[in-house]
Design an enzyme around this catalytic site. Structure first.
Site, PDB file in Angstrom:
ATOM      1  N   HIS A 138       0.813  -1.214   0.000  1.00 44.01           N
ATOM      2  CA  HIS A 138       0.000   0.000   0.000  1.00 44.01           C
ATOM      3  C   HIS A 138       0.852   1.273   0.000  1.00 44.01           C
ATOM      4  CE1 HIS A 138       0.360  -0.311   4.536  1.00 44.01           C
ATOM      5  NE2 HIS A 138       0.526   0.989   4.380  1.00 44.01           N
ATOM      6  N   ASP A 168       0.190  -7.658   1.281  1.00 42.16           N
ATOM      7  CA  ASP A 168       0.627  -6.274   1.475  1.00 42.16           C
ATOM      8  C   ASP A 168       2.152  -6.177   1.520  1.00 42.16           C
ATOM      9  OD1 ASP A 168       0.228  -3.543   1.691  1.00 42.16           O
ATOM     10  OD2 ASP A 168       0.108  -3.577   3.881  1.00 42.16           O
ATOM     11  N   SER A 243       4.570   2.432   7.952  1.00 42.99           N
ATOM     12  CA  SER A 243       4.229   1.292   7.098  1.00 42.99           C
ATOM     13  C   SER A 243       5.425   0.842   6.272  1.00 42.99           C
ATOM     14  CB  SER A 243       3.079   1.668   6.161  1.00 42.99           C
ATOM     15  OG  SER A 243       1.884   1.825   6.879  1.00 42.99           O
TER      16      SER A 243
END
Length: 509
Positions: A138, A168, A243
């Protein structure tokens, strides 16, 4: 006389106060340091810590920090149409936690109809000295340009080697050599209560270090569409921009990739999720080798085994994954699995809860032959299944064209108080059912079925493991139910979801 004594007393007090104020000044002019000055002097000799036994991560950070990078991804400009920009309170958390500083929503500054780039920031880490690195899918999803900044401030344009939205995980490559790299740890050895450290770029602040403990492993996140990831849950503070960064053990080894937070506000609230590094490494290896990721699948939909299911199916305990749908043409159907089966182990590895099954099966390549331990009709059985990569046509619940049987109302009663009728051809197509599946619920009254959440418009497919294709068959399957029994009904709702519902018949008064 009293006034004179009072005056003398005031003079004495003022004199004492004056002396107290003057004496330190006189002392300060002398060559000998005062006791206060000595106490405030910074010693050149390090003092012993006043608090001991606390973890110190400085050596770890010094060693692994150079291999952690900041990532900025920019999506190509696009025309806006003057949409109203949502504020933070209107943006769903599943989106807010993923985008870093600098992200612009369409219709933001620049005015309607103008082109604007979209940018987000994240973190990554080097896994080879020749420039391969990992981050989240992402972080770079939809990006036209990805820039990587090393800890020594060097910047590189990165190539996206490949990414996998299911896990992911994304693999990037920069044109450099002799780079520091992180060692991979053993995610299977991670246990709740162990220390964990994260390094990343929350809100764009590079090389930020946070620490905490592992709070759970093998965690299924119901708010993320990542059924193949058994997350490591921690209380390590993670925020937007973290992230893709590494989650490390105390040896400085990567045990996971920080991916998500659970939050009601968009900020850290004590629950963070990391992708286990063995899952990420498997994905990265496939991407580097073939450019894509393939996973073995059984072709079943599954549900939780709880106390009601234990009673309804007469199971020995609540371990396992309850099969609710078997996809037509799938490996599970070919091997003989049926709804109502409970999968309790794969190749000897126990399935403690239903969320254990997808990542275990998904980690195996299509074509792999596995042995399933299945509980059915009061005993365990073994099934050999050859996994395959299912396409969209083999998904569970796919409509199948069948002849019409007509519509017949239920003419008999049953202990659950359910009223139903046969489905017509249009209804079978609507629910994706064959000619020999299902009874449409037309009424539930106020009894046990209503309490279990069954409603008019639902379709009952099975009573326990027994298929029902007509209203008469439904009554026949329920006629022996007695007060105090728990009956498992396989129900397909109007939205298409199929699951078992436990209906407990009250004891007779």
């Amino acid at each position: 006389m009293k006034k004179s004594l009072l005056a003398v007393s005031l003079v004495a007090v003022l004199s004492a106060a004056t002396t107290a104020l003057v004496l330190p000044n006189a002392t300060a002019q002398s060559n000998a340091p005062s006791a206060a000055d000595t106490a405030n002097t910074v010693s050149a000799t390090p003092q012993a810590p006043l608090v001991s036994g606390l973890p110190d991560f400085t050596r770890l950070v010094e060693r692994v920090g150079p291999a952690v990078v900041s990532i900025e991804s920019t999506a190509g400009t696009r025309q806006t149409r003057g949409q109203q920009v949502p504020d933070d309170a209107q943006i769903p958390e599943i989106f807010r936690r993923f985008f870093g500083p600098g992200f612009e929503f369409p219709g933001g500054p620049g005015g309607p109809g103008q082109s604007m780039p979209r940018a987000s920031m994240g973190t990554g880490f080097l896994i080879s000295s020749d420039g391969y690195l990992l981050t989240n899918h992402h972080v770079i999803e939809g990006a036209d340009e990805v820039k990587v900044r090393l800890s020594d401030r060097r910047e590189f344009q990165a190539e996206v080697v490949g990414s996998d939205p299911e896990s992911d995980v994304a693999v990037l490559k920069i044109n450099a050599s002799g780079l520091p790299m992180l060692r991979m740890g053993n995610a299977a050895a991670v246990k709740p209560g162990q220390w964990a450290v994260a390094i990343g770029s929350p809100f764009g602040f590079e090389q930020s270090v946070t620490a905490g403990i592992v709070s759970a492993v093998q965690r299924s996140n119901p708010y993320a569409n990542q059924q193949y990831v058994p997350f490591i849950q921690t209380d390590v503070p993670i925020n937007r921009g973290n992230s893709g960064g590494p989650l490390l053990n105390v040896a400085g080894e990567v045990i996971g990739i920080n991916s998500q937070i659970f939050s009601n506000s968009g900020g850290y609230m004590g629950v963070s999720f990391a992708i286990p590094i063995d899952v990420a490494s498997n994905v990265a290896d496939q991407i580097k080798r073939t450019g894509s990721v393939q996973r073995g699948q059984l072709g079943v939909q599954i549900g939780l085994v709880g106390a009601d299911e234990v009673a309804g199916f007469k199971l020995p305990d609540a371990r396992g994954a309850l099969v609710t749908v078997v996809a037509p043409g799938s490996p599970a159907e070919k091997a003989g699995l049926e709804p109502g089966d409970v999968i309790r182990a794969v190749d000897g590895t126990p399935i403690n809860t239903f969320s254990d099954l997808p990542p275990l099966v998904g980690s195996k390549a299509p074509g792999t032959r596995v042995k399933l331990e299945v509980f059915r009709d009061g005993r365990s059985r073994n099934f050999d299944v050859t996994l395959m990569q299912l396409d969209g046509q083999a998904s569970a619940g796919s409509p199948r064209t069948t002849p019409d049987r007509g519509t017949t109302p239920s003419t008999q009663g049953n202990p659950l108080g359910l009223a139903g009728r046969d489905l017509d051809a249009a209804q079978r197509r609507q629910y994706g059912l064959s000619n020999d599946e299902g009874v449409l619920v037309t009424g539930v009254g106020r009894g046990a079925a209503a309490t279990a959440g069954i409603a008019a418009g639902d379709v009952i497919l099975r009573v326990g493991r027994t298929p029902v294709a007509s209203a008469v068959a439904l009554d026949r399957a329920l006629r022996d139910v007695k007060p105090g029994d728990t009956v498992m009904l396989l129900v397909r709702g109007r939205g298409g979801a199929t699951q078992y519902r436990a209906v407990s018949v009250p004891d007779a008064p």
